[in-house]
Design an enzyme around this catalytic site. Structure first.
Site, PDB file in Angstrom:
ATOM      1  N   ASP A   9       0.846  -1.202   0.000  1.00  0.00           N
ATOM      2  CA  ASP A   9       0.000   0.000   0.000  1.00  0.00           C
ATOM      3  C   ASP A   9       0.884   1.257   0.000  1.00  0.00           C
ATOM      4  OD1 ASP A   9       0.903  -0.524   2.624  1.00  0.00           O
ATOM      5  OD2 ASP A   9      -0.855   0.394   3.562  1.00  0.00           O
ATOM      6  N   HIS A 241       9.701  -0.412   8.534  1.00  0.00           N
ATOM      7  CA  HIS A 241       8.810  -1.556   8.767  1.00  0.00           C
ATOM      8  C   HIS A 241       8.852  -2.560   7.609  1.00  0.00           C
ATOM      9  CE1 HIS A 241       6.692   0.151  12.224  1.00  0.00           C
ATOM     10  NE2 HIS A 241       6.410   1.244  11.555  1.00  0.00           N
TER      11      HIS A 241
HETATM   12  C1  BDR Z   1       2.658  -0.698   8.649  1.00  0.00           C
HETATM   13  O1  BDR Z   1       1.587   0.234   8.473  1.00  0.00           O
HETATM   14  C2  BDR Z   1       1.855   1.081   7.379  1.00  0.00           C
HETATM   15  O2  BDR Z   1       1.736   2.411   7.712  1.00  0.00           O
HETATM   16  C3  BDR Z   1       3.270   0.843   6.969  1.00  0.00           C
HETATM   17  O3  BDR Z   1       3.428   0.964   5.579  1.00  0.00           O
HETATM   18  C4  BDR Z   1       3.565  -0.543   7.470  1.00  0.00           C
HETATM   19  O4  BDR Z   1       3.238  -1.511   6.495  1.00  0.00           O
HETATM   20  C5  BDR Z   1       3.320  -0.431   9.987  1.00  0.00           C
HETATM   21  O5  BDR Z   1       2.429  -0.648  11.048  1.00  0.00           O
HETATM   22 CA    CA Z   2       2.813  -0.864   4.154  1.00  0.00          CA
END
Ligand code: BDR
Ligand code: CA
Length: 316
Positions: A9, A241
């Site tokens: 995303d 992340h």
């Molecule tokens: C996840 O949430 C999204 O904002 C980031 O892209 C990551 O996949 C972290 O909690």
């Molecule tokens: Ca993500």
């Protein structure tokens, strides 16, 4: 060579993960499927096409559903304060990108690609698990044909980041996540327990941009807004992340794991909370008993992981 479908995303940290996958020599990126989360499905798909164009990525982009698993007509709010109004740090992404999107839906793309490459495809999912759950609904047999599903999601022994209970990707579609965790395929969950340990500082990213040319310069520009957001938690740095899940594919020896069934709370005040029952703990009988054992990552060699990320991002 690892054949990877990237379900994403984009999203600032998703963008770094995409560049990592595109540049790692042992990864063959065979598809990008979009999900909503950091922004609407229209925007995350547009962003995936934008990054594909800017970074000369060959893999096709297939657009996902803009609704949670089994939902219809819900209105969502997106975290523009984390990823910007355009989902890519307010760099001014053009409204439309003039390259074609794959004619199939994301979940149909996953089904077709897995069936065409039985036993070979690793799905790296770093957004809501909606596309994966929809693929399992329409073609449950693919569970036995996927090599591995590596997800960024969950908060197992630590608090969540959107609520005290839940991490964003799981909270965003808890039912889909429970379907994915309990399907008879091999899931590796890389949650906040691990990803909060991997950070990249603003100066380190700027240095990579100097070494890595226009592709990393773009990543550097995209990341500034997100670094500002994370500044309160990690000084002048971003939390890496989604790239953690990609690192696992090629360097699993850097991770500590624990095996056992995973379930997700699907409603109530704790919606999206992830629970892990280690294989050696005896409970029950309960609804957990038939759930397959999956792997949860509990620790990472963050220094080595970040060294690999930096080395990979600057490859040409
Ligand atoms: C996840 O949430 C999204 O904002 C980031 O892209 C990551 O996949 C972290 O909690
Ligand atoms: Ca993500």
């Amino acid at each position: 060579m690892y054949k990877v479908i990237f379900d994403t995303d984009p999203g600032v940290d998703d963008a770094m993960a995409l560049l990592f996958l595109a540049r790692h020599p042992d990864i063959d990126l065979i598809g990008i499927t979009t999900t909503f989360g950091n922004a609407s499905i229209e925007m995350t798909t547009r962003n995936a096409l934008f990054l594909k164009r800017e970074w000369n990525i060959e893999a096709p982009v297939a657009k996902g559903n803009g609704q949670k698993y089994l939902a219809n007509g819900e209105i969502y709010r997106y975290p523009d304060y984390v990823h910007g109004d355009d989902g890519l740090g307010n760099i001014g992404v053009p409204e439309t990108i003039d390259i074609p999107v794959d004619p199939r839906t994301a979940h149909q793309f996953i089904i077709d690609t897995v069936k065409a490459n039985p036993g070979e495809v690793t799905i790296v999912a770093v957004g809501r698990m909606t596309n994966l759950a929809n693929a399992l609904k329409d073609a449950p047999e693919i569970a036995g044909m996927v090599k591995e599903v590596v997800i960024m999601g969950g908060a197992f022994d630590v608090p969540g980041n959107v609520t005290p209970a839940a991490e964003a990707n799981i909270h965003g579609d808890a039912l889909a996540a429970d379907v994915v965790m309990t399907a008879p395929w091999k899931v590796v969950a890389i949650g906040l327990d691990v990803t909060l340990k991997t950070t990249m500082s603003r100066p380190a990213l700027a240095e990579l941009a100097r070494k890595g040319g226009p592709a990393v310069e773009l990543l550097d520009r995209i990341s500034q807004f997100y670094i500002d957001f994370y500044d309160g938690e990690v000084a002048n740095s971003m939390v890496v992340h989604d790239t953690c899940a990609c690192v696992y594919v090629v360097a699993r020896e850097l991770f500590t794991t624990r095996s056992g069934p995973i379930r997700v709370q699907v409603e109530g005040v704790g919606v999206g909370k992830t629970f892990h029952r280690p294989d050696d703990m005896r409970f029950g009988p309960s609804v957990w008993d038939d759930a397959p054992s999956q792997l949860v990552c509990t620790d990472i060699d963050a220094l080595k992981a970040m060294a690999l990320v930096e080395q990979t991002l600057v490859r040409s």
